[in-house]
Design a protein around this motif. Structure first.
Motif, PDB file in Angstrom:
ATOM      1  N   TRP A 416       0.423   0.141   3.527  1.00  0.00           N
ATOM      2  CA  TRP A 416       0.251   0.821   2.230  1.00  0.00           C
ATOM      3  C   TRP A 416      -1.193   1.287   2.135  1.00  0.00           C
ATOM      4  N   CYS A 417      -1.370   2.533   1.733  1.00  0.00           N
ATOM      5  CA  CYS A 417      -2.727   3.084   1.638  1.00  0.00           C
ATOM      6  C   CYS A 417      -3.492   2.499   0.449  1.00  0.00           C
ATOM      7  N   GLY A 418      -2.781   1.883  -0.490  1.00  0.00           N
ATOM      8  CA  GLY A 418      -3.436   1.314  -1.663  1.00  0.00           C
ATOM      9  C   GLY A 418      -3.329   2.205  -2.891  1.00  0.00           C
ATOM     10  N   ASP A 421       0.470   5.871  -6.613  1.00  0.00           N
ATOM     11  CA  ASP A 421       1.684   6.681  -6.448  1.00  0.00           C
ATOM     12  C   ASP A 421       2.529   6.166  -5.289  1.00  0.00           C
ATOM     13  N   CYS A 422       1.841   5.927  -4.143  1.00  0.00           N
ATOM     14  CA  CYS A 422       2.556   5.416  -2.969  1.00  0.00           C
ATOM     15  C   CYS A 422       3.138   4.033  -3.264  1.00  0.00           C
ATOM     16  N   GLY A 423       2.385   3.197  -3.964  1.00  0.00           N
ATOM     17  CA  GLY A 423       2.843   1.843  -4.289  1.00  0.00           C
ATOM     18  C   GLY A 423       4.104   1.859  -5.125  1.00  0.00           C
ATOM     19  N   VAL A 447       0.143   2.626   9.394  1.00  0.00           N
ATOM     20  CA  VAL A 447       0.018   3.732   8.434  1.00  0.00           C
ATOM     21  C   VAL A 447       0.765   3.381   7.159  1.00  0.00           C
ATOM     22  N   CYS A 448       0.396   4.047   6.075  1.00  0.00           N
ATOM     23  CA  CYS A 448       1.104   3.874   4.803  1.00  0.00           C
ATOM     24  C   CYS A 448       2.543   4.349   5.004  1.00  0.00           C
ATOM     25  N   VAL A 449       3.481   3.517   4.605  1.00  0.00           N
ATOM     26  CA  VAL A 449       4.899   3.808   4.855  1.00  0.00           C
ATOM     27  C   VAL A 449       5.380   5.029   4.044  1.00  0.00           C
ATOM     28  N   ILE A 450       4.589   5.439   3.042  1.00  0.00           N
ATOM     29  CA  ILE A 450       4.958   6.608   2.236  1.00  0.00           C
ATOM     30  C   ILE A 450       4.209   7.874   2.694  1.00  0.00           C
ATOM     31  N   CYS A 451       2.869   7.830   2.665  1.00  0.00           N
ATOM     32  CA  CYS A 451       2.104   9.059   2.912  1.00  0.00           C
ATOM     33  C   CYS A 451       1.628   9.199   4.358  1.00  0.00           C
ATOM     34  N   GLY A 452       1.744   8.127   5.152  1.00  0.00           N
ATOM     35  CA  GLY A 452       1.384   8.207   6.559  1.00  0.00           C
ATOM     36  C   GLY A 452      -0.092   8.079   6.866  1.00  0.00           C
TER      37      GLY A 452
HETATM   38 ZN    ZN Z   1       0.047   6.155   0.833  1.00  0.00          ZN
END
Ligand code: ZN
Length: 465
Positions: A416-418, A421-423, A447-452
């Motif tokens: 998770w990028c932190g 929105d991604c969370g 990588v963040c599982v949403i935004c990469g």
């Molecule tokens: Zn992200």
């Protein structure tokens, strides 16, 4: 009832059969502690008291009732608890001018007093704790020890001169939890909650989470950094060395009777409870095996054995009931006594005692002359093995994923990028809760599982209990 088949049913049945609490009290979610359950809770409280007393905290006891106007001072806090509080609206026949509430937690009871108590830097740090009942109107299905409306609760509240000292306190709380977990034989993770899931009013919240056999997470407690979020509305100020007035920085640490629920849930098996030796009401039960013609001889020796163990400081029970040994084994296995000692005529002739472990069922023979040392060693081995076993289960039930499709009912670790929105997207797609990011610097490359976006921090997700 089989634990592996229906965990939820099994849990309810074990709590009832072992007689830890009585839920027939006529208010839902307000259960009666029975003597056996209360002794376990008190043993846990004793460890907690020891930890906090020896780290220079002082025990206090605040009133149960809080005036509405004090409760409403910190805006986020009241928003978080508004729907959960029980109100007192009358005194006798007269409606109250200012409504009172039953504490759901004690920030708003304590902090007006802290504002009076703290005057100068010499009063800091102020480190207090209390063990009291708190009240929360739970609307979800109630469950003994895990989700109740009257909660046996531990809370520490501290005030510090600056953030640095408050951060030191948070680290001390982590160390306390590490020691307590050894007594309870419960593994856990310290996970920093998301901004949208932190304690109402906190600067940040660290959840203490364990994993149930059902794959759901169970929060054992939480540690909070408040910074100046409460000291500002409650005016908790001190005069520093230069005569300047500053707001204190505050922390709290909360735990509850859920610790009992976690012990039941994690260690119990199809035969009943399995209690960690450090919190067991009785650590050892002695069963005399009485043969015809040797009743007096064996009874006398069993009493001597109990005396030796009691004198050495072990909580020891001698079962002299007029029942077959098998019936006694059944009872004490259900009650979770960690170690059973059997003593018969043959054992006496060989000058030995038979040990039977509750956790593994293993039998072993030990010389009567060294029985105190052997018991001490065995209880310590049992505690270590109990913690190891659950830690292994927790590790086996943790999976790292790089996609949120078809997630198993386990503790999920992913990147998770932190970003918020991604969370929120992670929670929506996985249909699980983000527990948080580990605070112990756990290594992760992904990588963040949403935004990469590349990230070195994992996030843990689970279905919450
Ligand atoms: Zn992200």
């Amino acid at each position: 009832m089989k634990k592996a088949e229906d965990f939820s049913e099994w849990y309810n049945e074990i709590v009832e059969k072992a007689n830890l609490t009585d839920k027939r009290y006529p208010i839902k979610g307000m259960n009666v502690w029975t003597p056996y359950g209360w002794k376990i809770m008190q043993a846990i409280d004793a460890h907690i008291r020891h930890e906090f007393d020896s780290t220079n905290h002082n025990e206090v006891c605040f009133p149960l009732l809080i005036p509405e106007d004090q409760f409403a001072k910190e805006k986020e806090h009241i928003k978080g608890f508004d729907a959960e509080v029980f109100w007192v609206t009358h005194a006798g026949l007269n409606p109250l001018d200012v409504k009172l509430l039953l504490r759901p937690t004690s920030e708003t009871a304590m902090y007006p007093m802290f504002a009076i108590w703290v005057r100068s830097h010499a009063d800091l740090p102020l480190k207090t704790y209390q063990i009291v009942n708190t009240f929360r109107y739970e609307t979800k299905q109630t469950r003994a020890f895990i989700r109740v409306r009257e909660i046996h609760f531990f809370e520490s509240h501290t005030c510090h001169a600056d953030l640095e000292d408050a951060e030191r306190q948070v680290k001390e709380d982590y160390a306390i939890m590490a020691r307590l977990s050894k007594k309870l034989c419960i593994p856990y993770k310290l996970l920093k909650r998301t901004e949208w899931d932190k304690f109402p009013g906190a600067f940040y919240t660290v959840g203490i989470d364990t994993l149930l056999p059902s794959g759901r997470s169970l929060q054992l407690g939480s540690i909070h950094q408040y910074k100046e979020n409460f000291s500002k509305p409650y005016e908790i100020k001190y005069e520093d060395e230069k005569g300047e007035h500053k707001y204190v920085h505050q922390t709290t640490y909360g735990m509850s009777e859920r610790l009992v629920g976690a012990v039941v849930a994690l260690h119990g098996d199809d035969k009943g409870l399995v209690l960690p030796p450090d919190i067991a009401t009785m650590q050892i039960v002695i069963i005399p095996i009485l043969a015809k013609g040797a009743v007096d001889q064996v009874t006398e020796e069993a009493r001597q054995l109990q005396k030796d163990l009691k004198d050495a400081g072990f909580r020891t029970h001698l079962d002299e009931r007029d029942l077959r040994p098998g019936a006694k084994y059944y009872d004490w296995e259900l009650k979770g006594v960690p170690l059973r000692l059997e003593l018969g005529l043959r054992d006496m002739e060989k000058e030995q005692v038979t040990f039977v472990r509750r956790d593994t069922g293993e039998k072993s023979l030990h010389p009567r002359t060294h029985v105190v040392d052997e018991v001490r060693k065995m209880l310590s081995t049992i505690a270590g093995d109990m913690l190891d076993m659950i830690q292994k289960e927790m590790d086996a039930n943790t999976v790292t994923v790089d996609t949120l499709d078809n997630l198993p009912g386990k503790l999920i670790k992913t990147g998770w990028c932190g970003g918020e929105d991604c969370g929120r997207e992670i929670e929506a797609r996985s249909n699980k809760n983000i527990l948080g990011t580990p605070i112990d610097g756990e290594k992760f490359e992904g990588v963040c599982v949403i935004c990469g976006k590349p990230t070195d921090k994992p996030v843990y997700l689970a279905d919450a209990m």
